[in-house]
Motif scaffolding. Structure first.
Motif, mmCIF file in Angstrom:
data_model
loop_
_atom_site.group_PDB
_atom_site.id
_atom_site.type_symbol
_atom_site.label_atom_id
_atom_site.label_comp_id
_atom_site.label_asym_id
_atom_site.label_seq_id
_atom_site.Cartn_x
_atom_site.Cartn_y
_atom_site.Cartn_z
ATOM 1 N N ALA A 141 0.843 -1.202 0.000
ATOM 2 C CA ALA A 141 0.000 0.000 0.000
ATOM 3 C C ALA A 141 0.873 1.244 0.000
ATOM 4 O O ALA A 141 1.929 1.254 0.614
ATOM 5 C CB ALA A 141 -0.919 0.009 1.226
ATOM 6 N N THR A 142 0.394 2.286 -0.669
ATOM 7 C CA THR A 142 1.131 3.545 -0.676
ATOM 8 C C THR A 142 0.520 4.506 0.339
ATOM 9 O O THR A 142 -0.657 4.399 0.688
ATOM 10 C CB THR A 142 1.081 4.207 -2.068
ATOM 11 O OG1 THR A 142 -0.293 4.350 -2.442
ATOM 12 C CG2 THR A 142 1.804 3.376 -3.102
ATOM 13 N N GLY A 143 1.346 5.433 0.807
ATOM 14 C CA GLY A 143 0.829 6.533 1.621
ATOM 15 C C GLY A 143 0.252 6.119 2.957
ATOM 16 O O GLY A 143 -0.767 6.653 3.394
ATOM 17 N N ILE A 144 0.889 5.143 3.653
ATOM 18 C CA ILE A 144 0.420 4.750 4.986
ATOM 19 C C ILE A 144 0.665 5.909 5.958
ATOM 20 O O ILE A 144 1.782 6.410 6.073
ATOM 21 C CB ILE A 144 1.145 3.474 5.459
ATOM 22 C CG1 ILE A 144 0.764 2.289 4.555
ATOM 23 C CG2 ILE A 144 0.826 3.167 6.919
ATOM 24 C CD1 ILE A 144 1.628 1.044 4.763
ATOM 25 N N ASP A 145 -0.398 6.359 6.630
ATOM 26 C CA ASP A 145 -0.284 7.490 7.564
ATOM 27 C C ASP A 145 0.073 7.052 8.974
ATOM 28 O O ASP A 145 0.684 7.799 9.727
ATOM 29 C CB ASP A 145 -1.614 8.262 7.637
ATOM 30 C CG ASP A 145 -1.925 9.000 6.350
ATOM 31 O OD1 ASP A 145 -1.000 9.611 5.782
ATOM 32 O OD2 ASP A 145 -3.086 8.955 5.910
ATOM 33 N N LEU A 146 -0.408 5.873 9.376
ATOM 34 C CA LEU A 146 -0.103 5.391 10.721
ATOM 35 C C LEU A 146 -0.354 3.896 10.818
ATOM 36 O O LEU A 146 -0.995 3.286 9.965
ATOM 37 C CB LEU A 146 -0.893 6.142 11.802
ATOM 38 C CG LEU A 146 -2.384 5.922 11.945
ATOM 39 C CD1 LEU A 146 -2.840 6.384 13.316
ATOM 40 C CD2 LEU A 146 -3.124 6.707 10.888
ATOM 41 N N VAL A 147 0.221 3.320 11.890
ATOM 42 C CA VAL A 147 0.058 1.896 12.179
ATOM 43 C C VAL A 147 -0.780 1.765 13.439
ATOM 44 O O VAL A 147 -0.592 2.522 14.403
ATOM 45 C CB VAL A 147 1.433 1.209 12.377
ATOM 46 C CG1 VAL A 147 1.257 -0.216 12.907
ATOM 47 C CG2 VAL A 147 2.223 1.195 11.073
ATOM 48 N N VAL A 148 -1.727 0.816 13.422
ATOM 49 C CA VAL A 148 -2.541 0.518 14.605
ATOM 50 C C VAL A 148 -2.428 -0.976 14.901
ATOM 51 O O VAL A 148 -2.493 -1.796 13.983
ATOM 52 C CB VAL A 148 -4.020 0.899 14.387
ATOM 53 C CG1 VAL A 148 -4.868 0.486 15.598
ATOM 54 C CG2 VAL A 148 -4.165 2.403 14.143
ATOM 55 N N SER A 149 -2.237 -1.321 16.173
ATOM 56 C CA SER A 149 -2.144 -2.726 16.569
ATOM 57 C C SER A 149 -3.085 -3.016 17.720
ATOM 58 O O SER A 149 -3.302 -2.168 18.583
ATOM 59 C CB SER A 149 -0.719 -3.075 17.011
ATOM 60 O OG SER A 149 0.173 -3.034 15.929
ATOM 61 N N PRO A 150 -3.613 -4.262 17.755
ATOM 62 C CA PRO A 150 -4.376 -4.687 18.928
ATOM 63 C C PRO A 150 -3.437 -5.056 20.074
ATOM 64 O O PRO A 150 -2.424 -5.719 19.858
ATOM 65 C CB PRO A 150 -5.148 -5.910 18.432
ATOM 66 C CG PRO A 150 -4.391 -6.424 17.263
ATOM 67 C CD PRO A 150 -3.594 -5.282 16.689
ATOM 68 N N ALA A 151 -3.769 -4.607 21.291
ATOM 69 C CA ALA A 151 -3.004 -4.999 22.469
ATOM 70 C C ALA A 151 -3.338 -6.453 22.796
ATOM 71 O O ALA A 151 -4.431 -6.913 22.490
ATOM 72 C CB ALA A 151 -3.378 -4.101 23.631
ATOM 73 N N MET A 152 -2.498 -7.192 23.451
ATOM 74 C CA MET A 152 -1.116 -6.856 23.785
ATOM 75 C C MET A 152 -0.156 -7.323 22.683
ATOM 76 O O MET A 152 0.898 -6.726 22.469
ATOM 77 C CB MET A 152 -0.709 -7.561 25.102
ATOM 78 C CG MET A 152 -1.338 -6.998 26.339
ATOM 79 S SD MET A 152 -0.654 -5.371 26.759
ATOM 80 C CE MET A 152 1.095 -5.814 26.967
ATOM 81 N N GLY A 153 -0.511 -8.434 22.036
ATOM 82 C CA GLY A 153 0.450 -9.103 21.164
ATOM 83 C C GLY A 153 1.002 -8.231 20.055
ATOM 84 O O GLY A 153 2.146 -8.391 19.649
ATOM 85 N N GLY A 154 0.214 -7.291 19.556
ATOM 86 C CA GLY A 154 0.652 -6.528 18.400
ATOM 87 C C GLY A 154 1.502 -5.309 18.726
ATOM 88 O O GLY A 154 2.034 -4.679 17.814
ATOM 89 N N ILE A 155 1.627 -4.989 20.012
ATOM 90 C CA ILE A 155 2.195 -3.684 20.341
ATOM 91 C C ILE A 155 3.674 -3.558 19.959
ATOM 92 O O ILE A 155 4.078 -2.584 19.321
ATOM 93 C CB ILE A 155 1.985 -3.352 21.832
ATOM 94 C CG1 ILE A 155 0.496 -3.049 22.070
ATOM 95 C CG2 ILE A 155 2.827 -2.143 22.239
ATOM 96 C CD1 ILE A 155 0.170 -2.625 23.482
ATOM 97 N N ILE A 156 4.488 -4.542 20.307
ATOM 98 C CA ILE A 156 5.922 -4.387 20.041
ATOM 99 C C ILE A 156 6.204 -4.419 18.538
ATOM 100 O O ILE A 156 6.887 -3.537 18.007
ATOM 101 C CB ILE A 156 6.741 -5.462 20.781
ATOM 102 C CG1 ILE A 156 6.594 -5.277 22.292
ATOM 103 C CG2 ILE A 156 8.211 -5.383 20.364
ATOM 104 C CD1 ILE A 156 7.222 -6.388 23.107
ATOM 105 N N ILE A 157 5.645 -5.399 17.841
ATOM 106 C CA ILE A 157 5.916 -5.481 16.403
ATOM 107 C C ILE A 157 5.276 -4.307 15.667
ATOM 108 O O ILE A 157 5.848 -3.774 14.709
ATOM 109 C CB ILE A 157 5.473 -6.857 15.830
ATOM 110 C CG1 ILE A 157 5.855 -6.986 14.364
ATOM 111 C CG2 ILE A 157 3.979 -7.111 16.016
ATOM 112 C CD1 ILE A 157 7.334 -6.934 14.079
#
Ligand code: ZN
Length: 196
Positions: free
Chosen positions: A60-76
């Motif tokens: 994808a082009t132009g990614i503005d931000l990353v969102v992750s579900p807690a807890m497992g996704g936070i570090i990566i």
């Protein structure tokens, strides 16, 4: 993505273990997978985040931000956002519902990549998609370190990239061949994190 990230790397740090396990789902498996031990070493986490950022930028082009579900996704998710040079937000559960962490907001039209450590059923990731849809943001790509869903893209038509495809068999206790062979059920073993 092949070659850059392997199951051997997860096995070497005990993030992947072989044996006979009772999973939190109640199912039995000969494989246990949990990325936390891999991500406990920040240099490994940064490397995986860099690889995933490359995959998402390709998807994808132009990614503005990353969102992750807690807890497992936070570090990566954090390491992926760092490599992309964009902000990182995460979700939490409030009364059982998935919501953006208090104080976080997304703007309508913002282009968001969702990042997880392991996609199994994809349920929590789909809940994040719903949160972002409701806010008017655009989910442009999804990524995870490991896809163990058994399907190429559980989030189609959204683009989805994983660093590693790993589909391990699971069974009910009644159908488990390891139980039938009398192999004792173990909890996944813990291992101290050594300084590399
Ligand atoms: Zn069993």
């Amino acid at each position: 993505m092949t070659g850059a990230f392997s199951l051997d790397e997860l096995t070497a740090c005990a993030s992947h273990q072989r044996g006979h396990f009772l999973l939190s789902s109640g199912l039995h498996s000969g494989d246990y997978l949990q990325c936390a031990l891999y991500l406990a070493e920040p240099r490994r986490a940064a490397r995986a985040g860099g690889l995933l950022a490359g995959e998402l930028a390709d998807a994808a082009t132009g990614i503005d931000l990353v969102v992750s579900p807690a807890m497992g996704g936070i570090i990566i998710g954090h390491e992926t956002a760092r490599a992309l040079g964009v902000p990182f937000l995460f979700t939490e559960r409030a009364d059982g519902a998935m919501v953006l962490r208090r104080g976080f907001a997304v703007a309508p039209g913002q282009r968001v990549a969702i990042v997880e450590d392991v996609v199994t059923t994809g349920r929590s990731t789909r809940e994040v998609i719903e949160v972002l849809d409701a806010a008017g943001a655009e989910v442009v790509a999804l990524g995870s370190m490991v896809n163990r869903s058994g399907v190429d893209n559980p989030f189609a038509p959204h683009p989805f990239r994983a660093l590693l495809e790993a589909s391990f068999p699971t069974w009910s206790a009644e159908a488990c061949p390891l139980c039938r062979d009398g192999v004792p059920v173990a909890k996944p073993g813990s291992r101290p994190i050594a300084r590399p």
